[in-house]
Design an enzyme around this catalytic site. Structure first.
Site, PDB file in Angstrom:
ATOM      1  N   CYS A  28      -4.650   9.214  -5.880  1.00  0.00           N
ATOM      2  CA  CYS A  28      -4.485   8.739  -7.263  1.00  0.00           C
ATOM      3  C   CYS A  28      -5.659   9.223  -8.097  1.00  0.00           C
ATOM      4  CB  CYS A  28      -4.326   7.238  -7.309  1.00  0.00           C
ATOM      5  SG  CYS A  28      -5.656   6.392  -6.530  1.00  0.00           S
ATOM      6  N   THR A  41       0.822  -1.208   0.000  1.00  0.00           N
ATOM      7  CA  THR A  41       0.000   0.000   0.000  1.00  0.00           C
ATOM      8  C   THR A  41       0.861   1.264   0.000  1.00  0.00           C
ATOM      9  OG1 THR A  41      -0.186  -0.093   2.401  1.00  0.00           O
ATOM     10  CG2 THR A  41      -1.971  -1.091   1.150  1.00  0.00           C
ATOM     11  N   GLU A  46      -2.925  -0.957  -8.974  1.00  0.00           N
ATOM     12  CA  GLU A  46      -3.684   0.295  -8.943  1.00  0.00           C
ATOM     13  C   GLU A  46      -2.642   1.401  -8.872  1.00  0.00           C
ATOM     14  OE1 GLU A  46      -5.143   3.542  -7.638  1.00  0.00           O
ATOM     15  OE2 GLU A  46      -5.534   2.442  -5.783  1.00  0.00           O
ATOM     16  N   LEU A  47      -2.347   1.989 -10.030  1.00  0.00           N
ATOM     17  CA  LEU A  47      -1.188   2.889 -10.140  1.00  0.00           C
ATOM     18  C   LEU A  47      -1.649   4.323 -10.414  1.00  0.00           C
ATOM     19  CD1 LEU A  47       0.847   0.321 -12.270  1.00  0.00           C
ATOM     20  CD2 LEU A  47       0.769   0.537  -9.771  1.00  0.00           C
ATOM     21  N   SER A  99       3.092   4.116  -7.505  1.00  0.00           N
ATOM     22  CA  SER A  99       3.441   4.797  -8.748  1.00  0.00           C
ATOM     23  C   SER A  99       3.482   3.814  -9.925  1.00  0.00           C
ATOM     24  CB  SER A  99       4.816   5.445  -8.603  1.00  0.00           C
ATOM     25  OG  SER A  99       5.794   4.420  -8.480  1.00  0.00           O
ATOM     26  N   GLY A 102     -13.019  10.399  -4.573  1.00  0.00           N
ATOM     27  CA  GLY A 102     -14.078  10.114  -3.609  1.00  0.00           C
ATOM     28  C   GLY A 102     -15.028   9.017  -4.033  1.00  0.00           C
ATOM     29  N   ALA A 103     -14.503   7.964  -4.639  1.00  0.00           N
ATOM     30  CA  ALA A 103     -15.362   6.855  -5.070  1.00  0.00           C
ATOM     31  C   ALA A 103     -15.912   6.081  -3.875  1.00  0.00           C
ATOM     32  CB  ALA A 103     -14.562   5.913  -5.964  1.00  0.00           C
ATOM     33  N   LYS A 153       2.537  -5.073   3.340  1.00  0.00           N
ATOM     34  CA  LYS A 153       3.744  -4.246   3.322  1.00  0.00           C
ATOM     35  C   LYS A 153       3.296  -2.795   3.125  1.00  0.00           C
ATOM     36  CE  LYS A 153       7.139  -2.078   1.095  1.00  0.00           C
ATOM     37  NZ  LYS A 153       6.826  -0.704   0.847  1.00  0.00           N
TER      38      LYS A 153
END
Ligand code: UN1
Length: 507
Positions: free
Chosen positions: A296, A158, A262-263, A241, A454-455, A184
């Site tokens: 992100c 994360t 999820e970048l 990233s 803000g999903a 991690k």
């Protein structure tokens, strides 16, 4: 500062960063200092994992997986339900720790804990809904169906900006799916991870499953690299990233493991002629300035129709001037600091590049002189052919661009490498539907009259292209954490072959 909160969350001045069913006392991988980005002052120190500690965590996770995977899913769901309740009890304290360690404001710190709670509720329901399909067989007296089994150990990497919610997206779902997990966290936010582990342990201590959700805080990227290369970990879920994602994907891919990525994002919002400008301003400010532009999903590119551009920009500047910047735990503050000195440097460098490329800084653009890592939220009038606009800078820099036609702006919107979140503000149904159509936004998230950030957790979260293609949290994201098995049962007295093949052997 806030020693009572740290105490209630079980955080000592020096704390072990390794949990594998119990806290490993004094792990020997070197010390990590966690600091408050609003003051630059240390909060506490963490002792990190050695390679040997890591191997022990993986062994414990392998063992616990064997027990956990045969527990009925609703029983696993009950552990996650209890975690949700424990988080409800600690919402304020944990939210404040998120604020202290990341610099996000209190409402957002608590919002993040709420996101964890929502995930626990969602996953609890999911534990009774891990559905497979029944499929019509072409053969007589045959039944064909698919079922889902747990995968094994899931590695969860994360980032600092959502230090606890993103763990919950992964761990709550992986947990009900029957996987064990190794977390991690970012080395910039180890204390929130330790606090979550303490809360979790209160729930798991009497269940015999204290070693299902484990923690491995290493130095720098070490633990992430160990996980990516480790064949004992069938799935590595990584948030961060694009550069990190490439490295994880390549390493995991080379051993044919699975990664869930999820970048970065370079999220755009289009404001059309017909838009409700009041709504659009509020949405743009929250999306661009919330979390100091370090989501992100943060808004980076604002596309204004030329007929409303000047008036909109004026109102936006006015709204920016009313944003209270300061200590993120103070009431009424809307923007706290960036995460580190390096983040401030990066923002300042980007601003230099912006000026070199002809961008016009029309609001902000400076560091704020005070302790900690504070900057002004910044608005830049830019042209979409400026190369810097194509890059994600993790800072509150908003590029304002103007456009003439919707077709043209959708093209420009989609022309960047990232594909996470997108939005259109319009009161015309045709424009909204055009944006959502196959030839519209190419992002994983596309909103109408809602900003880019803000999903809710109920939807699948993630994006396309350089964003990595993964989907986490709601909808059917759970399928990534399980393996699918197609089963065919012959309950007849004959052995018909598929595709009508005749293959008779003389006996
Ligand atoms: C992130 O920044 O990595 O949609 C996650 C949002 C949050 C999650 C952001 N719910 O902005």
């Amino acid at each position: 500062m806030f020693q009572d909160v740290l105490q209630r969350l079980g955080i000592d001045d020096v704390h072990s960063g390794v949990w594998s069913g119990e806290w490993v006392s004094q792990p020997n991988g070197g010390e990590l200092v966690s600091s408050n980005p609003a003051t630059g002052e240390p909060i506490a120190r963490v002792q990190t994992a050695t390679r040997e500690d890591y191997d022990n965590i993986i062994s414990a996770s392998e063992q616990s997986f064997r027990r956990w995977r045969i527990a009925p899913p609703p029983q696993r769901g009950d552990v996650v339900r209890q975690l949700g309740n424990a988080l409800r009890r600690h919402k304020q304290d944990l939210g404040l720790l998120v604020t202290l360690e990341t610099g996000k404001i209190r409402a957002e710190g608590e919002g993040e804990v709420q996101e964890m709670i929502d995930m626990c509720d969602f996953a609890t329901g999911l534990s009774r809904q891990l559905y497979g399909l029944t499929i019509a067989s072409e053969r007589p007296s045959h039944r064909m169906f698919e079922q889902w089994h747990p995968l094994g150990i899931v590695g969860i990497i994360t980032a600092f900006n959502f230090p606890v919610a993103v763990w919950a997206w992964n761990a709550a779902v992986a947990g009900v799916c029957g996987d064990s997990t190794v977390w991690k966290p970012s080395p910039q936010t180890p204390l929130t991870a330790i606090a979550v582990q303490h809360i979790l342990n209160q729930v798991t201590k009497d269940t015999g499953f204290a070693d299902v959700f484990n923690l491995c805080i290493g130095q720098g990227n070490a633990a992430g690299e160990w996980m990516a290369a480790d064949e004992r970990i069938p799935l590595v879920s990584a948030t961060g990233s694009c550069r990190m994602g490439h490295s994880v994907a390549e390493t995991v891919g080379s051993r044919l493991g699975r990664s869930l990525l999820e970048l970065g994002g370079n999220n755009g919002m289009i404001v059309t002629e017909s838009a409700d400008l009041e709504l659009a301003i509020r949405a743009a400010v929250f999306a661009a300035v919330g979390t100091a532009g370090q989501r992100c999903t943060s808004l980076r590119r604002l596309f204004l129709h030329e007929s409303i551009a000047d008036a909109f920009l004026k109102r936006l500047q006015k709204a920016y001037s009313s944003i209270k910047i300061g200590d993120p735990w103070e009431e009424d503050v809307l923007m706290g600091p960036l995460i580190s000195e390096a983040a401030v440097d990066q923002m300042m460098q980007t601003l230099e590049t912006i000026r070199d490329q002809g961008g016009d800084v029309v609001y902000g653009g400076n560091r704020i002189e005070r302790p900690g890592y504070f900057v002004e939220p910044t608005i830049v009038r830019a042209a979409s052919d400026m190369p810097i606009v194509r890059q994600e800078t993790f800072a509150p820099i908003l590029y304002v661009l103007t456009y003439r036609s919707l077709d043209e702006v959708i093209e420009t919107h989609n022309s960047v490498d990232q594909g996470l979140s997108s939005a259109i503000f319009t009161d015309r149904m045709q424009e909204a539907e055009r944006f959502l159509s196959t030839a519209g936004s190419d992002c994983g998230i596309a909103n109408v009259n809602i900003g880019t950030s803000g999903a809710e957790i109920g939807g699948a979260f993630g994006g396309e292209k350089e964003t990595g293609g993964g989907r986490e949290a709601g909808s059917d994201s759970w399928k990534a954490y399980m393996r699918r098995q197609t089963c065919t049962v012959n309950w007849g007295g004959d052995l018909p072959l598929a595709q009508g093949i005749e293959f008779d052997v003389a006996e």
